[in-house]
Design a protein around this motif. Structure first.
Motif, PDB file in Angstrom:
ATOM      1  N   PHE A 206      40.637  27.045  43.462  1.00 32.24           N
ATOM      2  CA  PHE A 206      39.916  27.280  44.716  1.00 32.24           C
ATOM      3  C   PHE A 206      40.894  27.665  45.822  1.00 32.24           C
ATOM      4  N   TYR A 207      42.113  27.116  45.784  1.00 35.68           N
ATOM      5  CA  TYR A 207      43.173  27.576  46.684  1.00 35.68           C
ATOM      6  C   TYR A 207      43.572  29.011  46.334  1.00 35.68           C
ATOM      7  N   LEU A 208      43.674  29.277  45.040  1.00 33.41           N
ATOM      8  CA  LEU A 208      44.111  30.601  44.600  1.00 33.41           C
ATOM      9  C   LEU A 208      43.145  31.675  45.077  1.00 33.41           C
ATOM     10  N   TYR A 209      41.840  31.382  45.035  1.00 36.62           N
ATOM     11  CA  TYR A 209      40.874  32.368  45.516  1.00 36.62           C
ATOM     12  C   TYR A 209      41.153  32.710  46.980  1.00 36.62           C
ATOM     13  N   ARG A 210      41.447  31.712  47.790  1.00 41.65           N
ATOM     14  CA  ARG A 210      41.735  31.955  49.202  1.00 41.65           C
ATOM     15  C   ARG A 210      43.009  32.762  49.380  1.00 41.65           C
ATOM     16  N   GLU A 211      43.995  32.527  48.528  1.00 41.68           N
ATOM     17  CA  GLU A 211      45.214  33.330  48.579  1.00 41.68           C
ATOM     18  C   GLU A 211      44.910  34.785  48.222  1.00 41.68           C
ATOM     19  N   PHE A 212      44.133  34.978  47.172  1.00 45.33           N
ATOM     20  CA  PHE A 212      43.771  36.339  46.774  1.00 45.33           C
ATOM     21  C   PHE A 212      42.985  37.044  47.876  1.00 45.33           C
ATOM     22  N   GLU A 213      42.095  36.312  48.516  1.00 46.71           N
ATOM     23  CA  GLU A 213      41.272  36.899  49.574  1.00 46.71           C
ATOM     24  C   GLU A 213      42.154  37.392  50.720  1.00 46.71           C
ATOM     25  N   GLU A 214      43.092  36.555  51.154  1.00 45.31           N
ATOM     26  CA  GLU A 214      43.971  36.964  52.248  1.00 45.31           C
ATOM     27  C   GLU A 214      44.951  38.042  51.803  1.00 45.31           C
ATOM     28  N   GLY A 215      45.363  37.973  50.539  1.00 44.57           N
ATOM     29  CA  GLY A 215      46.325  38.941  50.029  1.00 44.57           C
ATOM     30  C   GLY A 215      45.713  40.253  49.602  1.00 44.57           C
ATOM     31  N   LYS A 216      44.414  40.411  49.840  1.00 47.46           N
ATOM     32  CA  LYS A 216      43.691  41.656  49.534  1.00 47.46           C
ATOM     33  C   LYS A 216      43.698  41.959  48.030  1.00 47.46           C
ATOM     34  N   VAL A 217      43.659  40.912  47.226  1.00 43.80           N
ATOM     35  CA  VAL A 217      43.452  41.078  45.790  1.00 43.80           C
ATOM     36  C   VAL A 217      41.939  41.025  45.590  1.00 43.80           C
ATOM     37  N   LEU A 218      41.327  42.162  45.398  1.00 42.56           N
ATOM     38  CA  LEU A 218      39.874  42.287  45.503  1.00 42.56           C
ATOM     39  C   LEU A 218      39.164  42.259  44.156  1.00 42.56           C
ATOM     40  N   ASP A 219      39.741  41.544  43.195  1.00 44.49           N
ATOM     41  CA  ASP A 219      39.171  41.508  41.851  1.00 44.49           C
ATOM     42  C   ASP A 219      38.050  40.474  41.691  1.00 44.49           C
ATOM     43  N   TYR A 220      37.823  39.654  42.715  1.00 42.27           N
ATOM     44  CA  TYR A 220      36.897  38.525  42.572  1.00 42.27           C
ATOM     45  C   TYR A 220      35.901  38.503  43.726  1.00 42.27           C
ATOM     46  N   ALA A 221      34.624  38.396  43.376  1.00 37.98           N
ATOM     47  CA  ALA A 221      33.571  38.415  44.385  1.00 37.98           C
ATOM     48  C   ALA A 221      33.564  37.130  45.206  1.00 37.98           C
ATOM     49  N   ASP A 222      33.814  36.008  44.531  1.00 40.19           N
ATOM     50  CA  ASP A 222      33.832  34.714  45.208  1.00 40.19           C
ATOM     51  C   ASP A 222      34.550  33.716  44.302  1.00 40.19           C
ATOM     52  N   GLU A 223      34.552  32.444  44.711  1.00 38.96           N
ATOM     53  CA  GLU A 223      35.251  31.405  43.947  1.00 38.96           C
ATOM     54  C   GLU A 223      34.696  31.270  42.534  1.00 38.96           C
TER      55      GLU A 223
END
Length: 308
Positions: A206-223
């Motif tokens: 769940f932390y990783l999703y937030r990192e991806f979101e801020e890092g513009k890793v757009l492979d995931y729609a949500d957690e």
């Protein structure tokens, strides 16, 4: 922590991973199994420097503010690297003390690229997700000598850290020696098995999703999408370890046998249990997966923060 009686020990029973000091003590003990005469001072200092870096006590750098790639991830990787090095030596690989030290320092610093400079107040270190490996290599170039590395060792450590980049074809890299190549593969493996065998790995996604979101890793729609896609991450990582990294995860078995008299690869076992539990969670589509992930209150705290 070690289980007694007829209960098989788990990886989490061996070392208190909530305690960086306990991790350092275990790594230093492993080093005595490899080279009994090794002076622990240099490795202890390097570890404490890294603890200061992540804790915001390093001049010119901000405190670590990424929840997945935190200091616990560093200690996970550091210990896994020490275990793999020990296993490699038990299997006949020749590594001298200087090479072992360089490999362990590379483990300590392999994600330093997430740390922000003191004058960088914009967002968190997660914004560097896609470039963090290069930034980690640059950090070693700038500060490697403070961590006890020689000028000739710094390029080797940079190559070892590059092996943690999942987008890199290891076969395309040029190493200064077969020993440096081995250490690079060990670090690439330690980075993966260390995090995936952590007992709070699924919660930390769940932390990783937030990192991806801020890092513009757009492979995931949500957690939830990240959780679901993590199931396919397990076999993908298994292929990378076996095909790109030479199956070096198997070296851990020799370590566990020699250190703990356990003739099993506890990393493999633990990662497989993680995969099965995630599969179980996702097999209940009408239940909120968060209810199954309660270790260290990570998910509950994130929910509370989001609704505050």
């Amino acid at each position: 922590m070690y289980r007694t009686g007829n209960i098989p020990p788990l990886l989490a029973d061996l070392v208190d991973m909530d305690s960086p000091a306990a991790v350092l003590d275990e790594v230093l003990f492993i080093m005595t199994l490899i080279t009994p005469q090794m002076d622990p001072t240099r490795l202890t200092n390097a570890f404490n420097f890294a603890a200061g870096l992540y804790g915001g006590r390093w001049p010119g750098e901000r405190e670590c503010n990424t929840g997945f790639h935190d200091f616990r991830h560093i200690t996970d990787t550091f210990l896994a690297m020490a275990r793999l090095i020990h296993g490699a030596i038990l299997n006949g690989h020749m590594l001298n003390e200087k090479q072992i030290y360089a490999g362990l320092v590379s483990a300590i610093l392999h994600d330093a690229g997430y740390i922000q400079d003191a004058d960088d107040g914009d967002g968190t270190g997660a914004k560097y997700t896609t470039v963090h490996v290069q930034r980690s290599m640059d950090f070693v170039q700038r500060y490697g000598q403070r961590y006890g590395l020689t000028q000739s060792e710094i390029p080797d450590c940079r190559q070892m850290i590059l092996c943690t980049d999942l987008g890199i074809d290891i076969a395309s890299l040029s190493f200064s020696s077969p020993r440096v190549e081995l250490l690079g593969k060990l670090l690439g493996c330690a980075d993966l098995i260390g995090q995936m065998a952590d007992r709070i790995y699924l919660e930390k996604l769940f932390y990783l999703y937030r990192e991806f979101e801020e890092g513009k890793v757009l492979d995931y729609a949500d957690e939830m999408d990240l959780l679901a896609k993590t199931l396919s991450f397990f076999p993908a990582i298994d292929r990378r370890i076996n095909e790109q990294l030479g199956g070096v995860h198997q070296l851990a078995k020799a370590h566990f046998a020699a250190r703990w008299n356990i003739s099993r690869n506890l990393y493999q076992e633990t990662i497989e249990k993680q995969r099965r539990y995630l599969e179980f969670i996702l097999s209940h589509p009408h239940c909120d997966p968060k209810k199954f992930l309660r270790r260290k209150n990570i998910v509950a705290q994130l929910i509370k923060r989001a609704t505050a």
